[in-house]
Structure formats: C-alpha cells, structure tokens
Design an enzyme around this catalytic site. Structure first.
Site, short mmCIF file in Angstrom:
data_model
loop_
_atom_site.label_atom_id
_atom_site.label_comp_id
_atom_site.label_asym_id
_atom_site.label_seq_id
_atom_site.Cartn_x
_atom_site.Cartn_y
_atom_site.Cartn_z
N HIS A 237 0.77 -1.23 0.12
CA HIS A 237 0.08 0.14 0.57
C HIS A 237 1.07 1.13 -0.01
CE1 HIS A 237 -3.19 -2.30 0.58
NE2 HIS A 237 -2.84 -2.60 2.22
O1 RIB Z 1 -4.77 0.25 4.39
C1 RIB Z 1 -3.73 0.58 4.26
C2 RIB Z 1 -3.24 1.37 5.20
O2 RIB Z 1 -3.27 1.55 6.55
C3 RIB Z 1 -1.09 1.59 4.78
O3 RIB Z 1 -0.60 2.35 5.05
C4 RIB Z 1 -1.04 0.83 6.60
O4 RIB Z 1 0.29 1.22 6.64
C5 RIB Z 1 -2.01 1.21 7.78
O5 RIB Z 1 -1.40 2.82 7.75
#
Ligand code: RIB
Ligand code: CA
Length: 306
Positions: A237
């Site tokens: 992500h």
């Molecule tokens: O949904 C994914 C996000 O949420 C990423 O930034 C992960 O590190 C959590 O913070």
C-alpha cells in the site's frame, strides 16, 4: 530530485515505503512526520527512527505529530503489523528519538520555505495534515501536491466493508484534507491491492540489510494475508504511494469529486467517488484507477536490493 515530506504511522508497509524513497535516489526527503495509526505515536516514531538508521539516513529530520485522531479514539492495527508495528524486526537496534517539534508546525514551516516545490506523501491517518491546514490555510497555495495512500473508490474496504484504514481512523481529518484545495493524487486500495510483494520477489532482491529487514518484517504481514486470502504475499500500500509520487506513469488517474462519509453507522470513513458527476461538484482528486503492477514490483525489488 523531488522535495518531499513523508507522513507515516510506521507500520511494515510504511517502513518499506521509506526504504523505497531513500534508496530510489529520486527523493530529497525534507523530513518525516509521524502519527498514531498502525501503532502508537511513540512506537511509530521509534520504528521510523530505526528504519532511517538502517538506511544510513539519521540526518533526515523525524518530527512527531498527533498521538490520536481529531475526534475518534485510536485503533492500532496489531493483527497486521504486530505488537511493535514492524513485525518484530530491528528489535535490538539502539536509537535516540527526537522529541522536539510538532509535525503540523514542521509541515507549515517547510511548505513556507519551499513554496510550490513540496510534495507531501501521506501514508497514514491524515491528522497531522488536517491540523496543519486548519492552522495555516495558505498551505493550499504553498504545497505543490499531496500523494495520499488511502481510500477505496471501486473496491471493498480493509477495515469495514466500505472503508480503508487510513481514512477510517480519522475521517474528519481526511475530509479536511480532501477539500483543502491542494492538488491530490489518491492511491487507494483499488490499485494497492494489485501490488502484492511475494516471498519469491524478496528472494530476488540483492542480499543485504534492507532485504533482511523486508524479509523479517513482512513475515508477520504475510501470515496475516495468508489467513485472509490463502496467499503468502503482502500488499505494498504505502510503497506504491511513494512510487507514484516519484513516477506518476505507474498509474492511470481520473479527476473526480471525492468526499468522505463521517456520519454513518454503516459506511463511516467511506471515500465516495462521484464518477458520473451526479453531485455537480468541482472535481478535487486525481483517483488512481489502474496500475502497472509488474513495472512497480520490478522497480521495488531492484531499488530495495541496491
Ligand atoms: O490501508 C492501508 C494503510 O493503512 C497503510 O498506510 C497501512 O500502513 C495502514 O496505515
Ligand atoms: Ca501507513
């Protein structure tokens, strides 16, 4: 070099995003701001300090921010990131944590210093950025762009049926940021779920301390992903958001009006994208709708192995 501030709740994927930013050689990292999210503010700051020491970049300013969302209670994501936030990696590393400054003030200072040059990469709940915007409305004229890991516009959430974690934890902050008038690229689950790092990908990285860190820290993350999907991999992500900030050609975007639900029992924290223009509101977000998954993963594997 692109001047950036990176806002993190380090977390495993935040950590890998920092590795990508540093090792890419394309980011002039003005500073890193930390916030509560995956783990506590304190732990996120310890983790960030450890990762930057691992990368040999203890020169980069790390500034703490909000220790809780604007209105909601904190909600740490231990199941994904482990009790310490980075899957138990770097446990023995000795560090000194910077206690000076406050992230929203740091963001304002740097945006004033580098008017029109600063890209702020938001990889966490957006509490720090929202506080900065409320304190200094001129940020909309000073900040070049925001690249945000957050939201899901055409796919399910990852903490509720409709909400992505970063937005869900502080939806009021997200709403402030999305409507601040700063150019935004939104890197949501719609594209980040396609960028899965596998054990085989990690094996392909050149051996070294960073590969060891990625291997150790992602074990916990991959175990969780296996529980949920039967597949041993982990979604990149935050690294994808860093990748997009450095190379927009990795994604295809569409400009739409996007807002955040903040008053719903069922859909709290949902990012609602008006693809058809029903609301007749000025589009405010460049939404990532497609990603070149293979090129991104190859870039990530190559860069982390440097
Ligand atoms: O949904 C994914 C996000 O949420 C990423 O930034 C992960 O590190 C959590 O913070
Ligand atoms: Ca994060």
């Amino acid at each position: 070099m692109k001047k950036v501030i990176i806002d993190v709740d380090t977390g495993i994927d935040d950590a890998i995003g920092l590795c990508l930013a540093v090792q890419s050689g394309q980011a002039d990292i003005v500073g890193i701001t930390t916030v509560n999210g995956n783990t506590s503010l304190e732990q996120a700051t310890v983790n960030t300090t450890k990762v930057m020491k691992l990368l040999g970049r203890e020169d980069v300013a790390i500034v703490k921010g909000a220790n809780r969302p604007l209105l909601r209670d904190p909600h740490f994501e231990v199941s994904v990131h482990g009790n310490d936030g980075i899957g138990g990696a770097l446990k023995e590393m000795e560090i000194v944590v910077n206690e000076d400054g406050f992230a929203p003030d740091f963001i304002i200072e740097q945006a004033a210093k580098y008017k029109g040059e600063l890209t702020i990469i938001l990889l966490a709940p957006m509490t720090n950025m929202a506080l900065a915007i409320r304190k200094e409305p001129r940020l909309k004229d000073w900040v070049k762009e925001l690249v945000i890991m957050g939201g899901a516009v055409s796919s399910p959430g990852n903490i509720t049926p409709t909400a992505e974690y970063n937005i869900f934890i502080d939806p009021e902050a997200a709403k402030i940021v999305l409507h601040a008038g700063i150019p935004i690229t939104l890197v949501g689950l719609d594209v980040t779920r396609q960028t899965l790092l596998t054990e085989a990908d990690i094996e392909r990285m050149n051996a070294g301390a960073v590969r060891d860190f990625v291997q150790e820290s992602t074990t916990h993350y991959m175990n969780r992903h296996f529980q949920l999907t039967g597949n041993r991999a982990c979604a990149m992500h935050d690294p994808l958001a860093v990748g997009v900030a450095l190379d927009k050609s990795l994604v295809r975007t569409e400009l739409h009006y996007v807002d955040v639900e903040t008053k719903s029992d069922l859909c709290d924290g949902q990012t609602v994208c008006d693809f058809k223009g029903w609301l007749k509101k000025e589009p405010n977000v460049n939404v990532c709708v497609e990603v070149d998954r293979d090129r991104f993963i190859e870039t990530l594997v190559d860069t982390l192995g440097r």
